[in-house]
Scaffold this active site. Structure first.
Site, PDB file in Angstrom:
ATOM      1  N   TYR A  76      27.230  46.769  48.383  1.00 42.64           N
ATOM      2  CA  TYR A  76      28.584  46.447  48.863  1.00 42.64           C
ATOM      3  C   TYR A  76      29.668  46.788  47.816  1.00 42.64           C
ATOM      4  O   TYR A  76      30.506  47.667  48.036  1.00 42.64           O
ATOM      5  CB  TYR A  76      28.615  44.970  49.234  1.00 42.64           C
ATOM      6  CG  TYR A  76      29.952  44.402  49.647  1.00 42.64           C
ATOM      7  CD1 TYR A  76      30.812  45.100  50.487  1.00 42.64           C
ATOM      8  CD2 TYR A  76      30.325  43.128  49.219  1.00 42.64           C
ATOM      9  CE1 TYR A  76      32.019  44.542  50.876  1.00 42.64           C
ATOM     10  CE2 TYR A  76      31.526  42.563  49.607  1.00 42.64           C
ATOM     11  CZ  TYR A  76      32.378  43.280  50.433  1.00 42.64           C
ATOM     12  OH  TYR A  76      33.570  42.726  50.813  1.00 42.64           O
ATOM     13  N   TYR A 125      33.595  37.808  38.993  1.00 39.52           N
ATOM     14  CA  TYR A 125      34.208  37.927  40.323  1.00 39.52           C
ATOM     15  C   TYR A 125      34.349  36.560  40.965  1.00 39.52           C
ATOM     16  O   TYR A 125      33.462  35.729  40.861  1.00 39.52           O
ATOM     17  CB  TYR A 125      33.337  38.717  41.298  1.00 39.52           C
ATOM     18  CG  TYR A 125      32.770  40.011  40.846  1.00 39.52           C
ATOM     19  CD1 TYR A 125      33.373  40.786  39.866  1.00 39.52           C
ATOM     20  CD2 TYR A 125      31.606  40.492  41.444  1.00 39.52           C
ATOM     21  CE1 TYR A 125      32.824  41.993  39.494  1.00 39.52           C
ATOM     22  CE2 TYR A 125      31.053  41.692  41.074  1.00 39.52           C
ATOM     23  CZ  TYR A 125      31.660  42.437  40.089  1.00 39.52           C
ATOM     24  OH  TYR A 125      31.110  43.631  39.717  1.00 39.52           O
ATOM     25  N   PHE A 126      35.413  36.422  41.740  1.00 45.26           N
ATOM     26  CA  PHE A 126      35.495  35.267  42.626  1.00 45.26           C
ATOM     27  C   PHE A 126      34.851  35.704  43.954  1.00 45.26           C
ATOM     28  O   PHE A 126      33.756  36.245  43.920  1.00 45.26           O
ATOM     29  CB  PHE A 126      36.931  34.721  42.635  1.00 45.26           C
ATOM     30  CG  PHE A 126      37.154  33.966  41.336  1.00 45.26           C
ATOM     31  CD1 PHE A 126      37.193  34.649  40.111  1.00 45.26           C
ATOM     32  CD2 PHE A 126      37.177  32.589  41.296  1.00 45.26           C
ATOM     33  CE1 PHE A 126      37.270  33.966  38.895  1.00 45.26           C
ATOM     34  CE2 PHE A 126      37.265  31.900  40.095  1.00 45.26           C
ATOM     35  CZ  PHE A 126      37.316  32.589  38.893  1.00 45.26           C
ATOM     36  N   SER A 146      30.019  36.397  37.636  1.00 47.30           N
ATOM     37  CA  SER A 146      30.496  35.638  38.799  1.00 47.30           C
ATOM     38  C   SER A 146      31.196  34.371  38.344  1.00 47.30           C
ATOM     39  O   SER A 146      30.859  33.789  37.298  1.00 47.30           O
ATOM     40  CB  SER A 146      29.274  35.284  39.644  1.00 47.30           C
ATOM     41  OG  SER A 146      29.575  34.280  40.559  1.00 47.30           O
ATOM     42  N   GLU A 185      24.308  22.232  50.839  1.00 40.77           N
ATOM     43  CA  GLU A 185      23.866  21.772  49.523  1.00 40.77           C
ATOM     44  C   GLU A 185      24.250  22.783  48.433  1.00 40.77           C
ATOM     45  O   GLU A 185      24.080  23.987  48.626  1.00 40.77           O
ATOM     46  CB  GLU A 185      22.344  21.585  49.523  1.00 40.77           C
ATOM     47  CG  GLU A 185      21.874  20.624  48.450  1.00 40.77           C
ATOM     48  CD  GLU A 185      20.357  20.527  48.402  1.00 40.77           C
ATOM     49  OE1 GLU A 185      19.840  20.256  47.321  1.00 40.77           O
ATOM     50  OE2 GLU A 185      19.717  20.734  49.444  1.00 40.77           O
ATOM     51  N   LYS A 225      23.111  35.043  35.889  1.00 44.19           N
ATOM     52  CA  LYS A 225      24.441  35.534  35.461  1.00 44.19           C
ATOM     53  C   LYS A 225      24.769  34.999  34.069  1.00 44.19           C
ATOM     54  O   LYS A 225      25.262  35.722  33.200  1.00 44.19           O
ATOM     55  CB  LYS A 225      25.522  35.134  36.473  1.00 44.19           C
ATOM     56  CG  LYS A 225      25.392  35.827  37.818  1.00 44.19           C
ATOM     57  CD  LYS A 225      25.532  37.336  37.700  1.00 44.19           C
ATOM     58  CE  LYS A 225      25.284  38.059  38.992  1.00 44.19           C
ATOM     59  NZ  LYS A 225      25.092  39.509  38.840  1.00 44.19           N
ATOM     60  N   TYR A 241      19.849  32.173  40.624  1.00 45.58           N
ATOM     61  CA  TYR A 241      20.814  33.284  40.672  1.00 45.58           C
ATOM     62  C   TYR A 241      21.934  33.054  39.653  1.00 45.58           C
ATOM     63  O   TYR A 241      22.249  33.919  38.827  1.00 45.58           O
ATOM     64  CB  TYR A 241      21.398  33.426  42.086  1.00 45.58           C
ATOM     65  CG  TYR A 241      22.682  34.209  42.111  1.00 45.58           C
ATOM     66  CD1 TYR A 241      22.665  35.593  42.025  1.00 45.58           C
ATOM     67  CD2 TYR A 241      23.915  33.566  42.164  1.00 45.58           C
ATOM     68  CE1 TYR A 241      23.852  36.317  42.005  1.00 45.58           C
ATOM     69  CE2 TYR A 241      25.101  34.276  42.144  1.00 45.58           C
ATOM     70  CZ  TYR A 241      25.067  35.647  42.065  1.00 45.58           C
ATOM     71  OH  TYR A 241      26.246  36.345  42.029  1.00 45.58           O
ATOM     72  N   ASP A 262      13.940  51.891  40.951  1.00 46.19           N
ATOM     73  CA  ASP A 262      14.210  50.490  40.636  1.00 46.19           C
ATOM     74  C   ASP A 262      14.563  50.388  39.146  1.00 46.19           C
ATOM     75  O   ASP A 262      13.837  50.924  38.296  1.00 46.19           O
ATOM     76  CB  ASP A 262      12.929  49.690  40.933  1.00 46.19           C
ATOM     77  CG  ASP A 262      13.203  48.208  40.975  1.00 46.19           C
ATOM     78  OD1 ASP A 262      12.839  47.576  41.983  1.00 46.19           O
ATOM     79  OD2 ASP A 262      13.768  47.673  39.993  1.00 46.19           O
TER      80      ASP A 262
HETATM   81  N1  UFG Z   1      30.908  28.662  54.491  1.00 50.68           N
HETATM   82  C1  UFG Z   1      30.962  28.031  55.711  1.00 50.68           C
HETATM   83  N2  UFG Z   1      30.168  28.510  56.706  1.00 50.68           N
HETATM   84  C2  UFG Z   1      29.334  29.577  56.540  1.00 50.68           C
HETATM   85  C3  UFG Z   1      29.292  30.215  55.280  1.00 50.68           C
HETATM   86  C4  UFG Z   1      30.093  29.729  54.267  1.00 50.68           C
HETATM   87  O1  UFG Z   1      31.694  27.069  55.901  1.00 50.68           O
HETATM   88  O2  UFG Z   1      28.619  29.934  57.480  1.00 50.68           O
HETATM   89  C5  UFG Z   1      31.788  28.187  53.409  1.00 50.68           C
HETATM   90  C6  UFG Z   1      31.037  27.688  52.191  1.00 50.68           C
HETATM   91  O3  UFG Z   1      30.686  26.338  52.346  1.00 50.68           O
HETATM   92  C7  UFG Z   1      32.048  27.944  51.103  1.00 50.68           C
HETATM   93  C8  UFG Z   1      32.836  29.156  51.581  1.00 50.68           C
HETATM   94  O4  UFG Z   1      32.575  29.261  52.964  1.00 50.68           O
HETATM   95  O5  UFG Z   1      32.920  26.870  51.034  1.00 50.68           O
HETATM   96  C9  UFG Z   1      32.401  30.425  50.913  1.00 50.68           C
HETATM   97  O6  UFG Z   1      30.995  30.554  51.026  1.00 50.68           O
HETATM   98  P1  UFG Z   1      30.240  31.898  50.669  1.00 50.68           P
HETATM   99  O7  UFG Z   1      28.769  31.663  50.926  1.00 50.68           O
HETATM  100  O8  UFG Z   1      30.871  33.051  51.339  1.00 50.68           O
HETATM  101  O9  UFG Z   1      30.510  32.070  49.124  1.00 50.68           O
HETATM  102  P2  UFG Z   1      30.188  31.060  47.925  1.00 50.68           P
HETATM  103  O10 UFG Z   1      31.498  30.694  47.345  1.00 50.68           O
HETATM  104  O11 UFG Z   1      29.295  29.974  48.289  1.00 50.68           O
HETATM  105  O12 UFG Z   1      29.303  32.009  47.006  1.00 50.68           O
HETATM  106  C10 UFG Z   1      29.851  33.146  46.452  1.00 50.68           C
HETATM  107  C11 UFG Z   1      28.799  34.222  46.298  1.00 50.68           C
HETATM  108  C12 UFG Z   1      27.796  33.847  45.269  1.00 50.68           C
HETATM  109  C13 UFG Z   1      28.458  33.375  44.016  1.00 50.68           C
HETATM  110  C14 UFG Z   1      29.425  32.287  44.318  1.00 50.68           C
HETATM  111  C15 UFG Z   1      30.177  31.854  43.118  1.00 50.68           C
HETATM  112  O13 UFG Z   1      28.138  34.460  47.515  1.00 50.68           O
HETATM  113  O14 UFG Z   1      27.027  34.986  44.987  1.00 50.68           O
HETATM  114  O15 UFG Z   1      30.381  32.758  45.246  1.00 50.68           O
HETATM  115  O16 UFG Z   1      30.775  30.634  43.342  1.00 50.68           O
HETATM  116  F1  UFG Z   1      27.552  32.895  43.144  1.00 50.68           F
END
Ligand code: UFG
Length: 358
Positions: A27, A194-195, A141, A313, A170, A166, A74
């Site tokens: 991506y 990254y955010f 991250s 969780e 990092k 994971y 790989d």
């Molecule tokens: N969320 C929902 N419903 C969903 C999916 C996500 O409500 O079906 C919410 C999550 O609870 C969260 C927000 O959307 O509040 C963002 O969730 P993401 O899974 O898109 O992203 P995260 O912030 O959990 O995780 C991302 C990356 C990780 C990284 C992390 C760093 O996917 O790789 O940010 O905080 F580690």
């Protein structure tokens, strides 16, 4: 190890040098490759295609008019990686995207994550020394900040104990880079934290291709909007935030990709102020899940069926970036309006349907 289309970029009289992009069909890697080609670099991608597809190369070529060289291998395979460095003695910089990245899966398969993410980096550092690479850009991250004590987070905000293998990879990778350079490794590194990267190239020729049921918000949201999923679960509305849903800093993937070009250029041109530099890459704006859904609906005119569900969780309540360091030192800013980013994500979802992919 297979090398494809090696001759393609040989006639770039104006090339700024060759960048090795590991995980370049993924991506963020694919979007960064487009920006590197546009900026006049030659690119060789190495990818094992474990979470991507060879067709991504066609998308990159259609956008930039140039096809990056591609090696299917790989990065944990030291021999294959060394063969690549021997074939491409002109590699001046590396951008390392090759990593396993699903938080949940990392809890189920920790060794896979430690092996992939750590061994890849160690191999790259070792070979950087042998083949005189000037610098390595590392994808880190905001997960390293855990649940921050306050927002926005700066690069000086405390690193919190990782909540998943994971996240731990990092943190460990950042430490490996710092330790190796402190021990005299003859190259420099830029660590980019990254955010939440979202959206796709405005052409909709490349984008995010999640495997199976998406775990991340935007792909789940766009798949719901198009009818692949019945409804989007909003994980919690009882957090200590204005509307009760979690807050993140959603950054446009093309803005993010552009930061990598600036970073690698800074390394290759020897302009870094210290052997390791760390930058937050975010917009500086915190957006809640419910806000994001409304923004998507307003930007696209498409409704997203959703319901409030239990908390997920391990979720962080709120985190967003202070991107001032990247703004001032890199001269970079994430300036794509969120509405445009959400429209690009939707356009990509529509393109996937048009092509019969999803
Ligand atoms: N969320 C929902 N419903 C969903 C999916 C996500 O409500 O079906 C919410 C999550 O609870 C969260 C927000 O959307 O509040 C963002 O969730 P993401 O899974 O898109 O992203 P995260 O912030 O959990 O995780 C991302 C990356 C990780 C990284 C992390 C760093 O996917 O790789 O940010 O905080 F580690």
């Amino acid at each position: 190890m297979r090398i494809a289309s090696k001759a393609n970029n040989k006639d770039m009289a104006t090339s700024k040098g060759r960048i090795l992009v590991t995980g370049g069909t993924g991506y963020i890697g694919s979007h960064t490759t487009v920006e590197l080609l546009d900026a006049g670099y030659d690119v060789v991608i190495i990818d094992n295609l474990s979470n991507s597809n060879r067709n991504v190369l066609d998308g990159i070529e259609a956008i930039s008019g140039r096809r990056p060289d591609f090696v299917e291998a790989d990065c944990t395979d030291f021999g294959a990686l060394e063969k690549l460095f021997k074939s491409y003695p002109d590699i001046v910089g590396i951008i390392n995207f090759a990593a396993s990245k699903a938080v949940g899966e990392s809890v189920q398969k920790p060794l896979l994550y430690y092996r992939n993410n750590l061994n890849t980096l160690i191999n790259l550092l070792e070979l950087s020394k042998r083949y005189n690479v000037k610098g390595l850009v590392f994808s880190s991250s905001c997960t390293v900040y855990g649940e921050p004590d306050s927002n926005p987070v700066t690069e000086q905000s405390p690193i919190k104990p990782a909540t998943s293998p994971y996240g731990n990879t990092k943190q460990i990778c950042e430490e490996i880079i710092c330790d190796d350079i402190a021990a005299g490794a003859p190259f420099r590194s830029i660590i980019l934290r990254y955010f939440n990267p979202v959206g796709s190239h405005p052409s909709a020729l490349i984008g995010e291709l999640p495997n199976g049921v998406p775990q991340n918000l935007i792909p789940y949201l766009t798949q719901t909007a198009i009818g692949i999923r019945k409804e989007l679960s909003v994980f919690g509305d009882d957090y200590n935030t204005p509307d009760g849903s979690c807050i993140r800093d959603y950054i446009d993937v093309v803005d993010l990709a552009k930061a990598h070009v600036i970073a690698v250029e800074r390394l290759v041109e020897g302009k870094t102020e210290s052997p390791v530099e760390i930058f937050n890459l975010g917009t500086g704006n915190g957006v809640s899940v419910l806000q994001l859904i409304s923004e998507f609906e307003a930007a696209t005119g498409v409704k997203v069926p959703h319901r409030i569900a239990a908390r997920r969780e391990g979720d962080i309540e709120k985190v967003w970036a202070n991107p001032r360091r990247a703004n001032e030192i890199l001269g970079w800013k994430a300036d794509t309006p969120l509405a445009d980013t959400l429209r690009s994500a939707w356009k990509w979802q529509l393109a996937l349907r048009e092509r019969g992919i999803m």
